[in-house]
Motif scaffolding. Sequence first.
Motif, PDB file in Angstrom:
ATOM      1  N   VAL A   1      -3.918  -2.267  -4.266  1.00  0.00           N
ATOM      2  CA  VAL A   1      -5.200  -2.129  -3.695  1.00  0.00           C
ATOM      3  C   VAL A   1      -6.088  -1.412  -4.675  1.00  0.00           C
ATOM      4  CG1 VAL A   1      -4.126  -2.306  -1.210  1.00  0.00           C
ATOM      5  CG2 VAL A   1      -4.687   0.036  -2.202  1.00  0.00           C
ATOM      6  N   PRO A   2      -7.354  -1.777  -4.517  1.00  0.00           N
ATOM      7  CA  PRO A   2      -8.339  -0.952  -5.518  1.00  0.00           C
ATOM      8  C   PRO A   2      -8.217   0.631  -4.925  1.00  0.00           C
ATOM      9  CG  PRO A   2      -9.153  -3.000  -4.568  1.00  0.00           C
ATOM     10  CD  PRO A   2      -8.091  -2.611  -3.915  1.00  0.00           C
TER      11      PRO A   2
ATOM     12  N   THR B   1     -12.108   8.048 -11.868  1.00  0.00           N
ATOM     13  CA  THR B   1     -11.270   6.489 -12.300  1.00  0.00           C
ATOM     14  C   THR B   1     -10.989   5.478 -11.027  1.00  0.00           C
ATOM     15  OG1 THR B   1      -9.901   7.505 -14.164  1.00  0.00           O
ATOM     16  CG2 THR B   1      -9.263   5.645 -13.121  1.00  0.00           C
ATOM     17  N   LEU B   2     -11.711   4.327 -11.569  1.00  0.00           N
ATOM     18  CA  LEU B   2     -11.594   3.072 -10.639  1.00  0.00           C
ATOM     19  C   LEU B   2     -10.592   2.229 -11.045  1.00  0.00           C
ATOM     20  CD1 LEU B   2     -15.320   2.359 -10.247  1.00  0.00           C
ATOM     21  CD2 LEU B   2     -13.927   2.802  -8.401  1.00  0.00           C
ATOM     22  N   ALA B   3      -9.522   1.895 -10.195  1.00  0.00           N
ATOM     23  CA  ALA B   3      -8.412   1.110 -10.597  1.00  0.00           C
ATOM     24  C   ALA B   3      -8.145   0.146  -9.794  1.00  0.00           C
ATOM     25  CB  ALA B   3      -7.055   1.962 -10.771  1.00  0.00           C
ATOM     26  N   ALA B   4      -7.813  -1.208 -10.268  1.00  0.00           N
ATOM     27  CA  ALA B   4      -7.442  -2.421  -9.664  1.00  0.00           C
ATOM     28  C   ALA B   4      -6.664  -3.107 -10.540  1.00  0.00           C
ATOM     29  CB  ALA B   4      -8.855  -3.292  -9.600  1.00  0.00           C
TER      30      ALA B   4
ATOM     31  N   ILE C   1     -15.771  -3.498  -7.384  1.00  0.00           N
ATOM     32  CA  ILE C   1     -14.214  -2.798  -6.823  1.00  0.00           C
ATOM     33  C   ILE C   1     -14.907  -1.973  -5.854  1.00  0.00           C
ATOM     34  CG2 ILE C   1     -12.763  -0.968  -7.365  1.00  0.00           C
ATOM     35  CD1 ILE C   1     -12.762  -1.850 -10.213  1.00  0.00           C
ATOM     36  N   SER C   2     -14.357  -2.151  -4.359  1.00  0.00           N
ATOM     37  CA  SER C   2     -14.373  -1.421  -3.380  1.00  0.00           C
ATOM     38  C   SER C   2     -12.964  -0.866  -3.089  1.00  0.00           C
ATOM     39  CB  SER C   2     -14.877  -2.367  -2.031  1.00  0.00           C
ATOM     40  OG  SER C   2     -16.268  -3.022  -2.230  1.00  0.00           O
ATOM     41  N   PRO C   3     -12.931   0.355  -3.467  1.00  0.00           N
ATOM     42  CA  PRO C   3     -11.637   1.101  -3.383  1.00  0.00           C
ATOM     43  C   PRO C   3     -11.420   1.420  -1.781  1.00  0.00           C
ATOM     44  CG  PRO C   3     -13.301   2.558  -4.641  1.00  0.00           C
ATOM     45  CD  PRO C   3     -14.066   1.394  -3.901  1.00  0.00           C
ATOM     46  N   GLU C   4      -9.933   1.081  -1.655  1.00  0.00           N
ATOM     47  CA  GLU C   4      -9.427   1.223  -0.547  1.00  0.00           C
ATOM     48  C   GLU C   4      -8.514   2.365  -0.258  1.00  0.00           C
ATOM     49  OE1 GLU C   4      -7.231  -2.489   0.807  1.00  0.00           O
ATOM     50  OE2 GLU C   4      -8.748  -3.729  -0.170  1.00  0.00           O
TER      51      GLU C   4
ATOM     52  N   LYS D   1      -6.573   6.989   4.237  1.00  0.00           N
ATOM     53  CA  LYS D   1      -7.030   6.392   3.085  1.00  0.00           C
ATOM     54  C   LYS D   1      -6.949   7.392   1.906  1.00  0.00           C
ATOM     55  CE  LYS D   1      -7.459   2.273   4.763  1.00  0.00           C
ATOM     56  NZ  LYS D   1      -6.934   1.071   4.337  1.00  0.00           N
ATOM     57  N   GLN D   2      -6.345   8.562   2.212  1.00  0.00           N
ATOM     58  CA  GLN D   2      -6.499   9.674   1.207  1.00  0.00           C
ATOM     59  C   GLN D   2      -5.060   9.667   0.506  1.00  0.00           C
ATOM     60  OE1 GLN D   2      -8.568  13.114   2.403  1.00  0.00           O
ATOM     61  NE2 GLN D   2      -9.465  12.085   3.890  1.00  0.00           N
TER      62      GLN D   2
END
Length: 831
Positions: A449-450, A463-466, A501-504, A527-528
């Motif tokens: 998941v993002p 950092t954004l990850a997908a 990107i919409s982080p989950e 979600k943490q």
Amino acid sequence: MTGTSEAKAMPVATTCAPSRAGWRLEVYGTVQGVGFRPFVHRLATELGVDGTVWNAGGFVVIEVAGPRAVLDRLVTRLRTDAPPLARVVAVTCADLPEPPPAGSGFSVAESRSRAAAGGDAWVDIPVDTATCPACTRELFDPADRRHRYPFINCTDCGPRATIIDDLPYDRQRTGMREFSLCPACAAEYVDPADRRFHAEPLACPRCGPRLSWHPLATAAPDRGAHRAPDESVGRDAGTIPRARALGEAAVQAAVRVVDDGGIVAVKGLGGYQLVCDATSCPAVGRLRQRKGRQAKPFAVMVRDAAAAARLARLSSGELALLCSPSRPIVLLTARDDTAPRLAAAVHPGTRRVGLFLPYSPLHLLLLHDLDRPLVVTSGNLTDEPIVTDDAVAFARLASVADGFLAHDRPILARYDDSVAQVVAAKPAVVRRARGWAPASLPLPVPVPVPVLAVGAELKHTFTLAAGTRAIVGPHTGDLEDADTYDAFRATLAHLSRIHAISPELVVRDRHPAYLSSQFAAGWPPGKQMVVQHHHAHVASCAAEHGLTGPFVGVAYDGLGLGDDGTLWGGEVFVADLVGYRRFARFGRALLPGGAAAVRRPARMALGYLFGAEALGTPPLDDALTRPFLGRLEPHEVAVVRRMVERAVNSPQASSAGRLFDAVASLLGLCDTATYEGEAAVTLEAAALEAAATEGATLEGIVDDSDRSALGWRLARRDGLWVYDVVPTLRDVLSGHADGVPVARLAARFHATVAAVTVACCLEAARETGLRDVCLSGGVFQNVRLTAAVVKDLDHEGLRVHLNEQVPANDGGISYGQAAVAAARLTGLPGR
């Protein structure tokens, strides 16, 4: 269909006749803003195939028809012959039901929106790159229509990430949308044979951005005669003084101010910069006083590599880094004879000097006209984020600058200058920003998941990850106040929107007081994810090198909250990306006053002298400590002694960074730090002074004759190996009392920490059979220490890995957090 994996061209099953095929190719990676469509047009024309190429979302689509063997060659050459700034991550291929007719030719079509392209493809934003040689020649060619035009660029160079507002990357979605192309530029833009074919920042003096010069009224006694007689700006007023010169006249006005010893605020690619004459002691002194930067070294921009070589020793690796398209500030060893070519106040207390080459046309003009090294430092006051907005710049920097060299092209994203060095013969990023960020990095384990990893506090990044890719955001600064927090949130919103990107899930540090942790705490509890600080450090190094299995991880830094409630920072783990087992640590001491001990190394030294962990070694006697205590103010000594004895506001820490601070103070090098890491910098500088010989480079000055260690021992405590620091401190104090040169003791201390580290790693390897060692944490930016550790571990047959693409300091924490989250979410077997 997605392009997030490292795929090769897929096998094609086609019903077309063998002599002619029609394929739809999708190319993923850094393929927008780097001249990729013009390259495809030239390649297709050369091969004689028919079709169309266009930008779609964050990737490139090619619909092409021709002989199958020719199309195979085209797919291969998309990878092998791509433009210098392009990075092809994946190419996918499918049959076209209706191939372009034979003889229809090849064209560049209009871009299509993300939604029309499917919307879920990986996006790579192109980074800003230095002015290319062709544009540089035109810049200084009196016959060229862009002669001395400070915004010259082409498909191979210029602004990218700092002007992009959305994708696909076209002019109308950049900061250039307000500048309509003149007929001459428009002709270049549509000419496939032109170097500026579809160069989105394309401009010239007739149609592009324009410089403006804004002098400030006299507002302080030290401002000199540079100021105009009216129109001053207060810090909070936001008033923009009237421009007094435009274009070339603005450049000349700024040159005159710098030449006269003044300070100019220059609007750069990713933010404002403060510029002054690096050879002028009064100018550099004024900049320090006005900016509130007492001792932290300034970066110096020089005209070319030859000018850099006159100021510093350059290895081949350092030269390559200096001249790379990213044009980072490179930390180098200053020559002994730099005066008067550099003012002493440029890099006080250290042999290391940060040099970089001009990377924008405006920098090239200033360096050409002034023909001397220039201090070029971030346009901010100390501890504030770099300024990007014109009105804010005039308000915040009016107390620093004598004038503003501005322009009317907006900065859409904040990017400071990157910093790098060569450590143990390998290039390593110290600050990842302009020229590197926000290019994506691979993750060895894909995230299902993002994910948003929010990092720690100092030298902050997120950092954004997908999928298998991670975007490490640009360096923000120390996340300790509202301004930097707002800058973090603005950059996060910008990159999240562009990358769609919409982080989950949000990943944060264990320390609850960090602003990054408080930001994450606003997410739903489910979600943490929490990742321990030093595990994130070693995971960042392992992930960079594609390691997913167990390894020995060494994390040396200042402070991070440990699992046991104490502060860690001198840790050896047996780890993988999922978890870790603490194997060894540094002996603990108390931090009298907590953060006060970080700012005051003398207080940290007292914490060790009065409160070092008892590990079976006799305590330090009064005769040894008396000379050090005698040079401090008696009241401070008495207060700290009581704090340590009563354990009042004195947390325990097993920190390598704090031990470096203490030794720097014991040797009289730094009792009070004016910037983070100053004590360690001065201690390393002393060690390098002892080891350096004429002609040596920064990466090559580990001298075996200076590597005899001080006393040390490893003890067992609670199932861990523990470095007993008391014998080391005893030898530091006794050596100092006996008149051993401070530089020699500093070098021996570095050798001691290296020997301890190697011993712990070898013991971990013997016990576990592991051969991979990952070194991370800010202390491993110390080239003296790192070179010694790498050399000895290599000699023992272990595989040593260092951070290279992300910083070893806390700037790499967010990438490590993302790698840990990916491993945990996918159920990777771990500790």
